[in-house]
Design a protein around this motif. Sequence first.
Motif, PDB file in Angstrom:
ATOM      1  N   SER A   2      30.148  43.523  31.916  1.00  9.89           N
ATOM      2  CA  SER A   2      30.010  44.961  31.338  1.00  9.89           C
ATOM      3  C   SER A   2      30.900  45.080  30.144  1.00  9.89           C
ATOM      4  O   SER A   2      32.011  44.547  29.889  1.00  9.89           O
ATOM      5  N   PHE A   3      30.624  45.984  29.198  1.00  9.09           N
ATOM      6  CA  PHE A   3      31.330  46.325  28.050  1.00  9.09           C
ATOM      7  C   PHE A   3      32.718  46.805  28.633  1.00  9.09           C
ATOM      8  O   PHE A   3      33.611  46.339  27.880  1.00  9.09           O
ATOM      9  N   THR A   9      39.783  43.613  29.877  1.00 13.67           N
ATOM     10  CA  THR A   9      40.185  42.314  29.911  1.00 13.67           C
ATOM     11  C   THR A   9      40.961  42.090  28.464  1.00 13.67           C
ATOM     12  O   THR A   9      42.098  41.610  28.593  1.00 13.67           O
ATOM     13  N   ALA A  10      40.433  42.359  27.405  1.00 12.17           N
ATOM     14  CA  ALA A  10      41.169  42.128  26.163  1.00 12.17           C
ATOM     15  C   ALA A  10      42.302  43.065  26.026  1.00 12.17           C
ATOM     16  O   ALA A  10      43.425  42.703  25.452  1.00 12.17           O
ATOM     17  N   ALA A  11      42.332  44.467  26.528  1.00  8.09           N
ATOM     18  CA  ALA A  11      43.368  45.308  26.355  1.00  8.09           C
ATOM     19  C   ALA A  11      44.423  44.721  27.185  1.00  8.09           C
ATOM     20  O   ALA A  11      45.781  44.876  26.779  1.00  8.09           O
ATOM     21  N   GLY A  12      43.944  44.197  28.351  1.00  2.21           N
ATOM     22  CA  GLY A  12      44.867  43.847  29.517  1.00  2.21           C
ATOM     23  C   GLY A  12      45.892  42.698  28.913  1.00  2.21           C
ATOM     24  O   GLY A  12      47.158  42.558  28.814  1.00  2.21           O
ATOM     25  N   LEU A  13      45.230  41.790  28.192  1.00  2.00           N
ATOM     26  CA  LEU A  13      45.971  40.605  27.365  1.00  2.00           C
ATOM     27  C   LEU A  13      46.997  40.928  26.383  1.00  2.00           C
ATOM     28  O   LEU A  13      48.115  40.572  26.278  1.00  2.00           O
ATOM     29  N   VAL A  14      46.324  42.047  25.680  1.00  2.00           N
ATOM     30  CA  VAL A  14      47.150  42.610  24.490  1.00  2.00           C
ATOM     31  C   VAL A  14      48.266  43.496  25.063  1.00  2.00           C
ATOM     32  O   VAL A  14      49.457  43.157  24.446  1.00  2.00           O
ATOM     33  N   ILE A  49      46.927  51.782  29.902  1.00  2.00           N
ATOM     34  CA  ILE A  49      47.676  51.383  30.698  1.00  2.00           C
ATOM     35  C   ILE A  49      47.294  51.365  32.153  1.00  2.00           C
ATOM     36  O   ILE A  49      47.117  50.458  33.040  1.00  2.00           O
ATOM     37  N   LEU A  50      46.603  52.799  32.647  1.00  2.00           N
ATOM     38  CA  LEU A  50      46.245  52.979  33.965  1.00  2.00           C
ATOM     39  C   LEU A  50      44.805  52.157  33.991  1.00  2.00           C
ATOM     40  O   LEU A  50      44.499  51.816  35.190  1.00  2.00           O
ATOM     41  N   SER A  51      43.982  52.392  33.127  1.00  2.00           N
ATOM     42  CA  SER A  51      42.696  51.519  33.477  1.00  2.00           C
ATOM     43  C   SER A  51      42.870  49.878  33.428  1.00  2.00           C
ATOM     44  O   SER A  51      42.212  49.292  34.029  1.00  2.00           O
ATOM     45  N   ILE A  52      44.063  49.440  32.462  1.00  2.00           N
ATOM     46  CA  ILE A  52      44.306  48.055  32.960  1.00  2.00           C
ATOM     47  C   ILE A  52      44.670  47.548  34.284  1.00  2.00           C
ATOM     48  O   ILE A  52      44.203  46.748  34.899  1.00  2.00           O
TER      49      ILE A  52
END
Length: 204
Positions: A2-3, A9-14, A49-52
């Motif tokens: 999903s979007f 995932t991308a935000a988590g890496l960053v 942060i919380l979503s990650i």
Amino acid sequence: MSFYTVVKTAAGLVFRLIYRIEVHGKENIPTDGKLVLCSNHIHNFDPIILSIVFPRQIFWMAKKQIFENKILSYLFKNLGAFPVDREESDLSAIKNSLKVLKKEGVLGIFPEGTRVKEFNLKNAKPGISLISIKAHSMVLPVYIEGDYRIFSKIKVYFGKPIDFSKYYNGKLSTDEYRLLSQEILQSIYSNKYKEEGKIGDNHS
């Protein structure tokens, strides 16, 4: 995929490169069912942060000004966020919140309504407990600690879920909802400070 998953995932890496994210109380997170996630608010990055770190998708109630930018509006809407007018009672936001919970989703709310630096019970909005009770939903209090300096540590504390089921069939006044919202806010800050004796376990 999903979007939401791609962006998360991308935000988590960053963000895990920029900050040292530390999570406490994972065992307190319900694995399924409707849930109202309530956190203190210290920075614009808090919902990211919380979503990650949260295992399920969070549908955030966000200030309407964010949606005035077409690009941000598109991004946030596709991530499940919806606008709320903080200046007055927003029935549309309440309806959207109840829709999320009716579908057994996770609703993300900042009970203080805006970013704050100090704990103050008077900042609690009565609509928070109203939504939780109307939707027959548990509330998960969360505390975020950090100054968001580059490479600094961001700590996330998940507290034990709050059960308001004894109020589901009753009729409450605005003042009673406000008191219950204050209980939520106190629980949020208790996640960090109760061991230091700054805030007791008994709610007022």
